[in-house]
Scaffold this active site. Structure first.
Site, PDB file in Angstrom:
ATOM      1  N   LEU A  18       0.833  -1.215   0.000  1.00 43.39           N
ATOM      2  CA  LEU A  18       0.000   0.000   0.000  1.00 43.39           C
ATOM      3  C   LEU A  18       0.865   1.261   0.000  1.00 43.39           C
ATOM      4  O   LEU A  18       0.531   2.250  -0.660  1.00 43.39           O
ATOM      5  CB  LEU A  18      -0.931   0.003   1.216  1.00 43.39           C
ATOM      6  CG  LEU A  18      -1.854  -1.215   1.388  1.00 43.39           C
ATOM      7  CD1 LEU A  18      -2.802  -1.016   2.576  1.00 43.39           C
ATOM      8  CD2 LEU A  18      -2.659  -1.474   0.114  1.00 43.39           C
ATOM      9  N   ASP A  37      11.556   3.308   5.087  1.00 48.39           N
ATOM     10  CA  ASP A  37      11.305   1.870   5.228  1.00 48.39           C
ATOM     11  C   ASP A  37      12.569   1.223   5.761  1.00 48.39           C
ATOM     12  O   ASP A  37      13.663   1.795   5.729  1.00 48.39           O
ATOM     13  CB  ASP A  37      10.927   1.258   3.870  1.00 48.39           C
ATOM     14  CG  ASP A  37      10.068   0.012   3.990  1.00 48.39           C
ATOM     15  OD1 ASP A  37       8.885   0.036   3.610  1.00 48.39           O
ATOM     16  OD2 ASP A  37      10.597  -1.029   4.491  1.00 48.39           O
ATOM     17  N   VAL A  59      10.483   3.198  11.953  1.00 49.73           N
ATOM     18  CA  VAL A  59       9.454   4.133  12.438  1.00 49.73           C
ATOM     19  C   VAL A  59       9.270   4.067  13.951  1.00 49.73           C
ATOM     20  O   VAL A  59       8.756   5.005  14.559  1.00 49.73           O
ATOM     21  CB  VAL A  59       8.094   3.911  11.740  1.00 49.73           C
ATOM     22  CG1 VAL A  59       8.187   4.195  10.253  1.00 49.73           C
ATOM     23  CG2 VAL A  59       7.531   2.521  12.017  1.00 49.73           C
ATOM     24  N   SER A 148      -6.925  -0.589   9.970  1.00 56.92           N
ATOM     25  CA  SER A 148      -7.349  -1.839   9.332  1.00 56.92           C
ATOM     26  C   SER A 148      -8.769  -2.087   9.793  1.00 56.92           C
ATOM     27  O   SER A 148      -9.179  -1.601  10.867  1.00 56.92           O
ATOM     28  CB  SER A 148      -6.457  -3.001   9.805  1.00 56.92           C
ATOM     29  OG  SER A 148      -7.070  -4.247   9.518  1.00 56.92           O
ATOM     30  N   TYR A 161      -2.564  -7.173  16.875  1.00 57.82           N
ATOM     31  CA  TYR A 161      -2.721  -6.364  15.661  1.00 57.82           C
ATOM     32  C   TYR A 161      -3.938  -5.438  15.796  1.00 57.82           C
ATOM     33  O   TYR A 161      -3.860  -4.243  15.498  1.00 57.82           O
ATOM     34  CB  TYR A 161      -2.875  -7.304  14.466  1.00 57.82           C
ATOM     35  CG  TYR A 161      -2.956  -6.620  13.124  1.00 57.82           C
ATOM     36  CD1 TYR A 161      -1.832  -6.038  12.542  1.00 57.82           C
ATOM     37  CD2 TYR A 161      -4.159  -6.560  12.420  1.00 57.82           C
ATOM     38  CE1 TYR A 161      -1.906  -5.413  11.305  1.00 57.82           C
ATOM     39  CE2 TYR A 161      -4.244  -5.945  11.188  1.00 57.82           C
ATOM     40  CZ  TYR A 161      -3.111  -5.371  10.627  1.00 57.82           C
ATOM     41  OH  TYR A 161      -3.184  -4.751   9.395  1.00 57.82           O
ATOM     42  N   LYS A 165      -4.140  -1.323  15.800  1.00 56.58           N
ATOM     43  CA  LYS A 165      -4.929  -0.581  14.811  1.00 56.58           C
ATOM     44  C   LYS A 165      -6.060   0.199  15.490  1.00 56.58           C
ATOM     45  O   LYS A 165      -6.420   1.297  15.043  1.00 56.58           O
ATOM     46  CB  LYS A 165      -5.469  -1.533  13.741  1.00 56.58           C
ATOM     47  CG  LYS A 165      -4.373  -2.207  12.922  1.00 56.58           C
ATOM     48  CD  LYS A 165      -3.492  -1.204  12.198  1.00 56.58           C
ATOM     49  CE  LYS A 165      -2.518  -1.844  11.232  1.00 56.58           C
ATOM     50  NZ  LYS A 165      -1.717  -0.852  10.491  1.00 56.58           N
ATOM     51  N   PHE A 194      -6.480  -6.269   0.884  1.00 54.66           N
ATOM     52  CA  PHE A 194      -5.799  -5.735  -0.303  1.00 54.66           C
ATOM     53  C   PHE A 194      -4.694  -6.680  -0.755  1.00 54.66           C
ATOM     54  O   PHE A 194      -4.029  -7.315   0.069  1.00 54.66           O
ATOM     55  CB  PHE A 194      -5.225  -4.337  -0.022  1.00 54.66           C
ATOM     56  CG  PHE A 194      -6.281  -3.269  -0.140  1.00 54.66           C
ATOM     57  CD1 PHE A 194      -7.294  -3.163   0.799  1.00 54.66           C
ATOM     58  CD2 PHE A 194      -6.283  -2.400  -1.213  1.00 54.66           C
ATOM     59  CE1 PHE A 194      -8.290  -2.209   0.679  1.00 54.66           C
ATOM     60  CE2 PHE A 194      -7.273  -1.443  -1.349  1.00 54.66           C
ATOM     61  CZ  PHE A 194      -8.281  -1.336  -0.406  1.00 54.66           C
ATOM     62  N   THR A 196      -1.413  -7.232  -1.515  1.00 58.70           N
ATOM     63  CA  THR A 196      -0.051  -6.729  -1.353  1.00 58.70           C
ATOM     64  C   THR A 196       0.869  -7.950  -1.220  1.00 58.70           C
ATOM     65  O   THR A 196       0.381  -9.082  -1.143  1.00 58.70           O
ATOM     66  CB  THR A 196       0.054  -5.854  -0.087  1.00 58.70           C
ATOM     67  OG1 THR A 196      -0.186  -6.690   1.045  1.00 58.70           O
ATOM     68  CG2 THR A 196      -0.946  -4.709  -0.107  1.00 58.70           C
TER      69      THR A 196
HETATM   70  P1  NAD Z   1       3.736  -4.750   3.330  1.00 57.42           P
HETATM   71  O1  NAD Z   1       4.325  -5.774   4.213  1.00 57.42           O
HETATM   72  O2  NAD Z   1       3.667  -4.983   1.853  1.00 57.42           O
HETATM   73  O3  NAD Z   1       4.466  -3.340   3.578  1.00 57.42           O
HETATM   74  C1  NAD Z   1       4.794  -2.896   4.865  1.00 57.42           C
HETATM   75  C2  NAD Z   1       6.127  -2.174   4.792  1.00 57.42           C
HETATM   76  O4  NAD Z   1       6.421  -1.659   6.106  1.00 57.42           O
HETATM   77  C3  NAD Z   1       7.303  -3.080   4.389  1.00 57.42           C
HETATM   78  O5  NAD Z   1       8.013  -2.511   3.302  1.00 57.42           O
HETATM   79  C4  NAD Z   1       8.171  -3.127   5.644  1.00 57.42           C
HETATM   80  O6  NAD Z   1       9.560  -3.205   5.369  1.00 57.42           O
HETATM   81  C5  NAD Z   1       7.809  -1.802   6.315  1.00 57.42           C
HETATM   82  N1  NAD Z   1       8.103  -1.791   7.757  1.00 57.42           N
HETATM   83  C6  NAD Z   1       7.817  -2.745   8.683  1.00 57.42           C
HETATM   84  N2  NAD Z   1       8.277  -2.388   9.882  1.00 57.42           N
HETATM   85  C7  NAD Z   1       8.882  -1.175   9.731  1.00 57.42           C
HETATM   86  C8  NAD Z   1       9.546  -0.287  10.605  1.00 57.42           C
HETATM   87  N3  NAD Z   1       9.710  -0.574  11.915  1.00 57.42           N
HETATM   88  N4  NAD Z   1      10.034   0.872  10.110  1.00 57.42           N
HETATM   89  C9  NAD Z   1       9.902   1.176   8.799  1.00 57.42           C
HETATM   90  N5  NAD Z   1       9.280   0.366   7.905  1.00 57.42           N
HETATM   91  C10 NAD Z   1       8.782  -0.803   8.381  1.00 57.42           C
HETATM   92  O7  NAD Z   1       2.260  -4.518   3.926  1.00 57.42           O
HETATM   93  P2  NAD Z   1       0.968  -3.828   3.287  1.00 57.42           P
HETATM   94  O8  NAD Z   1      -0.012  -4.912   3.051  1.00 57.42           O
HETATM   95  O9  NAD Z   1       1.293  -2.868   2.227  1.00 57.42           O
HETATM   96  O10 NAD Z   1       0.449  -3.027   4.570  1.00 57.42           O
HETATM   97  C11 NAD Z   1       0.671  -1.638   4.751  1.00 57.42           C
HETATM   98  C12 NAD Z   1      -0.151  -1.179   5.940  1.00 57.42           C
HETATM   99  O11 NAD Z   1      -1.530  -1.425   5.666  1.00 57.42           O
HETATM  100  C13 NAD Z   1       0.170  -1.932   7.258  1.00 57.42           C
HETATM  101  O12 NAD Z   1       0.089  -1.030   8.323  1.00 57.42           O
HETATM  102  C14 NAD Z   1      -0.950  -2.955   7.335  1.00 57.42           C
HETATM  103  O13 NAD Z   1      -1.215  -3.298   8.668  1.00 57.42           O
HETATM  104  C15 NAD Z   1      -2.097  -2.183   6.723  1.00 57.42           C
HETATM  105  N6  NAD Z   1      -3.165  -3.021   6.182  1.00 57.42           N
HETATM  106  C16 NAD Z   1      -2.944  -3.840   5.112  1.00 57.42           C
HETATM  107  C17 NAD Z   1      -4.009  -4.612   4.626  1.00 57.42           C
HETATM  108  C18 NAD Z   1      -3.865  -5.537   3.440  1.00 57.42           C
HETATM  109  O14 NAD Z   1      -4.832  -6.232   3.101  1.00 57.42           O
HETATM  110  N7  NAD Z   1      -2.733  -5.579   2.770  1.00 57.42           N
HETATM  111  C19 NAD Z   1      -5.274  -4.541   5.243  1.00 57.42           C
HETATM  112  C20 NAD Z   1      -5.433  -3.698   6.322  1.00 57.42           C
HETATM  113  C21 NAD Z   1      -4.383  -2.933   6.784  1.00 57.42           C
END
Ligand code: NAD
Length: 255
Positions: A18, A37, A59, A148, A161, A165, A194, A196
């Site tokens: 995302l 990241d 972060v 989320s 989790y 959230k 989503f 990803t």
């Molecule tokens: P993803 O794993 O593809 O991307 C997450 C990124 O965060 C990764 O590149 C990772 O290296 C980075 N990251 C992790 N810990 C970190 C830290 N301490 N400092 C800096 N970077 C860090 O995940 P995604 O699916 O793109 O999810 C993105 C956000 O959306 C997350 O917060 C996730 O909880 C939320 N989310 C995703 C979905 C889904 O369906 N994919 C649904 C609801 C919420």
């Protein structure tokens, strides 16, 4: 409407999923985008692709975020948009086989997802406050967090989790109120399912069965659809203090 063309945006978790789609979208809108990241390989490659800048930032570490903000400001000027996408998952029940949930795992999940979002938001806001307003409303910046649907309908195994959230949902309105007189808006998007890298690795039939649970459209969301709502939030001056579900009307079952 707010126009951030030429201004600096920071997208945490911008190397993947995302966050990567959001970084690409904001760059396409003419923003100068810094990706924060931990994954340097993916982050560097994506930054090069979209004409942005990668900065290795944890972060959850205040000093790392401060250094990242310095680097982004030096490259692109004061950040005006912050999108918090960095996050981690993990599944464990409150009690499993007689054992209490690992406290360290609970703490880490909150530290990255909730405290990491707060850390980036509070530090970025402090920099936005010091910058000139860009329009007649007195706008100085926009913060978008990623929660989320698990904040509302967390499933079995999502206690940590969902707590992380839910905390993001809870801080959205008070943060918007805190920053209102500074011209900084704060919104949160709560995505459903989503496609990803997280879900990409699942077999096609598992992806299809997850998508089929979504009332309409019956499929997994595309990262570009998440990026589109973030882009709209950055532009629409009246969106503030709100949590927006982006989920095709899904309400998650207990398991
Ligand atoms: P993803 O794993 O593809 O991307 C997450 C990124 O965060 C990764 O590149 C990772 O290296 C980075 N990251 C992790 N810990 C970190 C830290 N301490 N400092 C800096 N970077 C860090 O995940 P995604 O699916 O793109 O999810 C993105 C956000 O959306 C997350 O917060 C996730 O909880 C939320 N989310 C995703 C979905 C889904 O369906 N994919 C649904 C609801 C919420």
């Amino acid at each position: 409407m707010q126009d951030w063309t030429g201004h600096c945006a920071i997208v945490t978790g911008g190397a993947s999923g995302l966050g990567a789609a959001t970084a690409e979208r904001l760059a396409g809108n003419g923003m100068r985008v810094a990706l924060f990241d931990m994954n340097a390989e993916k982050g560097e490659a994506h930054a090069a692709r979209i004409g942005g800048r990668f900065v290795r930032v944890d972060v959850s570490d205040p000093a790392s975020v401060a250094a990242g903000l310095d680097a982004a400001t030096e490259a692109f000027g004061t950040p005006r948009v912050l999108v918090n996408c960095a996050g981690i998952g993990g599944a464990a029940k409150t009690v499993s086989r007689g054992q209490a949930h690992d406290f360290g795992l609970f703490e880490k999940t909150l530290r990255v997802n909730l405290m990491g979002s707060f850390n980036c938001a509070s530090q970025a806001a402090a920099r936005m406050v010091a910058a000139q307003a860009v329009d007649a409303d007195g706008a100085r910046g926009v913060i978008v967090n990623t929660a989320s649907v698990a904040a509302f309908d967390g499933q079995v195994g999502q206690v940590a989790y969902s707590a992380s959230k839910g905390g993001i949902v809870g801080m959205t309105l008070p943060m918007a109120r805190d920053l209102a007189d500074k011209g900084i808006r704060v919104c949160t998007v709560a995505p459903g399912l989503f496609l990803t890298p997280l879900l990409d690795e699942l077999p096609a039939e598992v992806q299809a069965s997850l998508g089929a649970q979504v009332p309409f459209p019956s499929r997994l969301g595309a990262p570009a659809e998440y990026a589109a709502i973030v882009a709209h939030i950055t532009e629409n001056s009246m969106l503030n203090g709100e949590v927006i579900r982006l989920d095709g009307a899904i309400r998650m079952a207990p398991r």
